[in-house]
Scaffold this motif. Structure first.
Motif, PDB file in Angstrom:
ATOM      1  N   MET A   1       0.837  -1.188   0.000  1.00 38.60           N
ATOM      2  CA  MET A   1       0.000   0.000   0.000  1.00 38.60           C
ATOM      3  C   MET A   1       0.876   1.242   0.000  1.00 38.60           C
ATOM      4  O   MET A   1       1.987   1.250   0.525  1.00 38.60           O
ATOM      5  N   LYS A   2       0.361   2.298  -0.589  1.00 40.44           N
ATOM      6  CA  LYS A   2       1.131   3.532  -0.730  1.00 40.44           C
ATOM      7  C   LYS A   2       1.090   4.362   0.546  1.00 40.44           C
ATOM      8  O   LYS A   2       0.055   4.483   1.191  1.00 40.44           O
ATOM      9  N   VAL A   4       1.230   8.094   2.002  1.00 40.48           N
ATOM     10  CA  VAL A   4       1.006   9.473   1.585  1.00 40.48           C
ATOM     11  C   VAL A   4       1.684  10.375   2.605  1.00 40.48           C
ATOM     12  O   VAL A   4       1.395  10.293   3.799  1.00 40.48           O
ATOM     13  N   LEU A  25      -9.189   9.330   2.732  1.00 34.20           N
ATOM     14  CA  LEU A  25      -8.544   8.106   2.246  1.00 34.20           C
ATOM     15  C   LEU A  25      -8.713   6.931   3.208  1.00 34.20           C
ATOM     16  O   LEU A  25      -8.051   5.909   3.037  1.00 34.20           O
ATOM     17  N   GLY A  27      -7.732   6.777   6.334  1.00 37.82           N
ATOM     18  CA  GLY A  27      -6.362   6.631   6.792  1.00 37.82           C
ATOM     19  C   GLY A  27      -6.141   6.986   8.243  1.00 37.82           C
ATOM     20  O   GLY A  27      -7.073   7.360   8.973  1.00 37.82           O
ATOM     21  N   HIS A  87      -1.298  -0.312   7.654  1.00 40.37           N
ATOM     22  CA  HIS A  87      -1.567  -1.019   6.409  1.00 40.37           C
ATOM     23  C   HIS A  87      -2.193  -2.388   6.677  1.00 40.37           C
ATOM     24  O   HIS A  87      -3.037  -2.855   5.895  1.00 40.37           O
ATOM     25  N   ARG A  91      -5.810   0.235   5.961  1.00 35.33           N
ATOM     26  CA  ARG A  91      -6.004   1.681   5.913  1.00 35.33           C
ATOM     27  C   ARG A  91      -4.766   2.365   5.327  1.00 35.33           C
ATOM     28  O   ARG A  91      -3.703   1.756   5.193  1.00 35.33           O
ATOM     29  N   THR A  92      -4.891   3.624   4.990  1.00 34.38           N
ATOM     30  CA  THR A  92      -3.803   4.400   4.399  1.00 34.38           C
ATOM     31  C   THR A  92      -2.996   5.102   5.489  1.00 34.38           C
ATOM     32  O   THR A  92      -3.580   5.751   6.368  1.00 34.38           O
ATOM     33  N   GLU A 303      -0.952   6.969  -8.671  1.00 35.87           N
ATOM     34  CA  GLU A 303      -1.319   5.551  -8.532  1.00 35.87           C
ATOM     35  C   GLU A 303      -0.645   4.736  -9.635  1.00 35.87           C
ATOM     36  O   GLU A 303      -0.502   5.188 -10.750  1.00 35.87           O
TER      37      GLU A 303
END
Length: 303
Positions: A1-2, A4, A25, A27, A87, A91-92, A303
């Motif tokens: 997962m990314k 941010v 998001l 997050g 993650h 979640r972000t 993305e």
């Protein structure tokens, strides 16, 4: 997962944007402000209140006692563990803060040199005896690149640079590799016109005094703040400690906090501008309305 990341200078609006992005998001926020890691450094570090967090979970606030020295290597371990847990919950992770090295420690492939307690103790003794400027002059001879990157009066970082050079035989700046993400990430940077940022900083310092920075510093002094090699140098607290010690008056402390914070913001801007991966957004007063939408588009575009 990314991951941010929301970066930029102090008073640019990172805290609020981080919360809004986390809400959008699904997050959770992970702190990347070195002073917010300290318990009790609330007013001076502009630590988000429970109300300001708007129900969004925040991690790595109030981790260290004010007497403990900062450790980027330890922060890296804690932050990466927190992000992994975020993650794992699906979640972000939204990394928020303006401490440049801390941000890079989390995002990039970066290993930190160890420490040698005997070498560190000897250099810290020299620091106490001759002062930061003398040690910085020595660093300038041994490692000009490191000296150029370190504020001459920042004794802690000067000592660390000399220690790394003595232990590894290499320059301190050379230990920072070319930026390479260790995991997928996108950085959103907030940019505010210099005159407006200066005014925001002045207003923030006014609010710090109104909220009781002097009283908070006095309380922390009773808990060992003066002995803390890192926390005692935090902006605002360092100046108020001089007032409490009878070395200056509050008027000077207030104005010096503004001046020092503005200098710090310029160093932050310089640090983050060197990272070409940061996607910059204008966060001035005239651009505030759509900031969250523009940030979300920046994230989606990576993305």
């Amino acid at each position: 997962m990314k991951i941010v990341a929301v970066v930029g200078p102090t008073a640019s609006g990172k805290t609020d944007l981080g919360v809004q992005l986390a809400k959008a998001l699904d997050g959770e926020v992970v702190n990347a402000d070195s002073m917010q890691l300290y318990r009790g450094l609330d007013i001076g570090s502009a630590k988000a209140s429970l109300e300001e967090r708007q129900g969004v979970p925040h991690h790595l606030l109030d981790v260290w006692d004010v007497t403990e020295p900062a450790s980027v290597a330890e922060y890296q371990r804690l932050a990466r563990a927190a992000i992994a847990q975020v993650h794992a919950r699906g979640r972000t992770a939204v990394l928020v803060g303006g401490s440049g090295l801390y941000v890079r420690a989390v995002l990039d492939e970066m290993a930190f040199p160890g420490t040698d307690e005997a070498v560190r103790a000897r250099l810290e003794q020299e620091l106490a005896e001759v002062g930061a400027l003398a040690l910085h002059a020595r660093l300038a001879e041994l490692d000009p690149a490191a000296a150029a990157a370190i504020e001459p009066r920042n004794g802690r970082r000067v000592v660390r640079a000399l220690e790394v050079g003595e232990i590894t035989g290499r320059g301190f700046v050379a230990e920072l590799p070319e930026p390479t993400y260790a995991a997928p990430a996108v950085q959103v940077g907030l940019r505010v016109p210099r005159p407006e940022l200066d005014e925001r900083i002045a207003r923030r310092v006014d609010v710090m005094w109104e909220r009781g920075l002097v009283e908070e510093t006095r309380e922390l002094a009773g808990r060992g703040l003066r002995e803390g090699p890192t926390a005692s140098r935090a902006l605002g607290y360092a100046q108020v400690l001089r007032v409490l010690d009878g070395e200056a008056d509050e008027g000077w402390a207030r104005e010096e906090t503004v001046r020092a914070t503005r200098r710090f913001a310029r160093r932050q801007e310089s640090w983050f501008r060197r990272d070409v991966r940061v996607h910059w957004l204008d966060a001035g007063a005239g651009d505030a309305a759509g900031l969250v939408d523009r940030a979300l588009r920046s994230v989606a575009g990576h993305e």
